[in-house]
Design a protein around this motif. Structure first.
Motif, PDB file in Angstrom:
ATOM      1  N   ALA A  62       0.839  -1.205   0.000  1.00  8.59           N
ATOM      2  CA  ALA A  62       0.000   0.000   0.000  1.00  8.59           C
ATOM      3  C   ALA A  62       0.870   1.250   0.000  1.00  8.59           C
ATOM      4  N   HIS A  83       2.041   1.991  -3.573  1.00  5.11           N
ATOM      5  CA  HIS A  83       1.017   2.511  -4.470  1.00  5.11           C
ATOM      6  C   HIS A  83       0.490   3.886  -4.033  1.00  5.11           C
ATOM      7  N   GLU A  84       0.469   4.131  -2.730  1.00  7.78           N
ATOM      8  CA  GLU A  84      -0.134   5.364  -2.226  1.00  7.78           C
ATOM      9  C   GLU A  84       0.870   6.495  -2.014  1.00  7.78           C
ATOM     10  N   VAL A  85       2.118   6.161  -1.744  1.00 11.32           N
ATOM     11  CA  VAL A  85       3.119   7.183  -1.418  1.00 11.32           C
ATOM     12  C   VAL A  85       4.242   7.237  -2.450  1.00 11.32           C
ATOM     13  N   ARG A 111       3.468   8.330  -6.086  1.00 11.21           N
ATOM     14  CA  ARG A 111       3.236   9.776  -6.167  1.00 11.21           C
ATOM     15  C   ARG A 111       4.560  10.537  -6.147  1.00 11.21           C
TER      16      ARG A 111
END
Length: 322
Positions: free
Chosen positions: A250, A253-255, A258
């Motif tokens: 996670a 994909h989330e940090v 980006r």
């Protein structure tokens, strides 16, 4: 054809590179990615630097590389031998190699940075995690105690190094903003850069730090070591190393995505240019291996949850000793 003859060399550029690339063995792909066989990418880094800055002083890279060997071994400048297992000398070398590859990709795509910016970026890559080293004056039991603010210490150490070796004041002035790009708690957009060129160098190092860690062949086996470092630093973000591993997918994909594709302005795309120009491989090996690592981690966690065996059955690689 034996495996050695399958290696694609730069001088083969005009000999059907894409068809040749498809026949490179997995073993040779790994050798190219790691910069050699002995966990020491210095020779490969010298080749790359010469392609970017042909008139670079011959001993520049050798000196900084050897100085870091001595610093991590506790043999130079009042440092004690490094005891941390995740942010170690091997990781430092991997980040330096990845940084230089990105600078090469930028160069090949016509983005020609001043030599001083590139050289400073390389020095910053070598020093970016030195804040987790102990000096002879430190009383902390482990360098991991400084994990929370190690970027600040790294900046202090590199400034002293640059001063002692007579580098221009601009190097000392700009190293902080470059190294702070490796701090995952800092938004690169909030940093102040002296110039666009220095910002690019920061984006290179921040990108290289992520790619070198997560694409590493031993990344998954190293996650429990990262958990131990966090425990020693008093960071109670995860209840166990398994919990850290669960959160890693996670987190990517989330940090991480980006930071790579937004905060650092897709600087990672120049890695593909590097491998195409240096090895005639029209691939970004770092992103390839990151995707494989994340996919395998997801599989391992699923197998573990289904009661199909202990994690040790699936994570059995051992890092090469330096």
């Amino acid at each position: 054809m034996d495996q050695q003859s399958e290696i694609i060399h730069p001088e083969q550029k005009d000999k059907k590179p894409h068809s040749l690339a498809r026949h490179v063995s997995n073993r040779e792909i790994r050798q190219i990615f790691e910069g050699g066989n002995d966990a020491n990418p210095l020779e490969e880094m010298q080749v790359i630097l010469a392609a970017i800055i042909p008139d670079c002083p011959e001993n520049f890279l050798v000196r900084i590389h050897q100085d870091m060997n001595g610093i991590f071994a506790g043999q130079l400048r009042g440092f004690r031998e490094s005891q941390v297992k995740y942010h170690d000398l091997r990781h430092t070398r991997n980040v330096a190699l990845a940084s230089l590859r990105l600078f090469h990709g930028l160069h090949c795509d016509g983005i020609n940075l001043p030599p001083d910016v590139i050289l400073l970026g390389i020095i910053c890559a070598y020093f970016h995690d030195t804040g987790m080293l102990l000096t002879v004056r430190d009383s902390a039991p482990s360098g991991a105690a400084y994990l929370k603010n190690h970027e600040e210490r790294s900046i202090s150490f590199i400034r002293q190094y640059l001063h002692d070796h007579g580098y221009p004041s601009a190097y000392i002035d700009n190293c902080a903003s470059i190294i702070n790009c490796t701090n995952l708690t800092t938004a690169p957009g909030n940093l102040i850069f002296e110039s666009e060129e220095i910002e690019i160098a920061g984006n290179v190092l921040g990108t290289a730090d992520i790619l070198a860690q997560m694409a590493d062949r031993y990344y998954l086996e190293s996650l429990p070591l990262l958990y131990m470092e966090q425990q020693d630093a008093g960071i109670q973000q995860h209840r166990s190393s398994l919990a850290l591993m669960r959160q890693t997918t996670a987190f990517y994909h989330e940090v991480i995505e980006r930071r790579l594709f937004h905060d650092f302005k897709k600087t990672c795309r120049f890695m593909r240019t590097h491998f195409r120009e240096r090895w005639q491989l029209d691939r970004d090996l770092y992103m390839d291996f990151i995707e494989k690592n994340i996919k395998y981690l997801e599989d391992v966690l699923r197998w573990h949850d289904n009661g199909e065996g202990d994690l040790k059955l699936y994570l059995r690689r051992h890092q090469p000793k330096i």
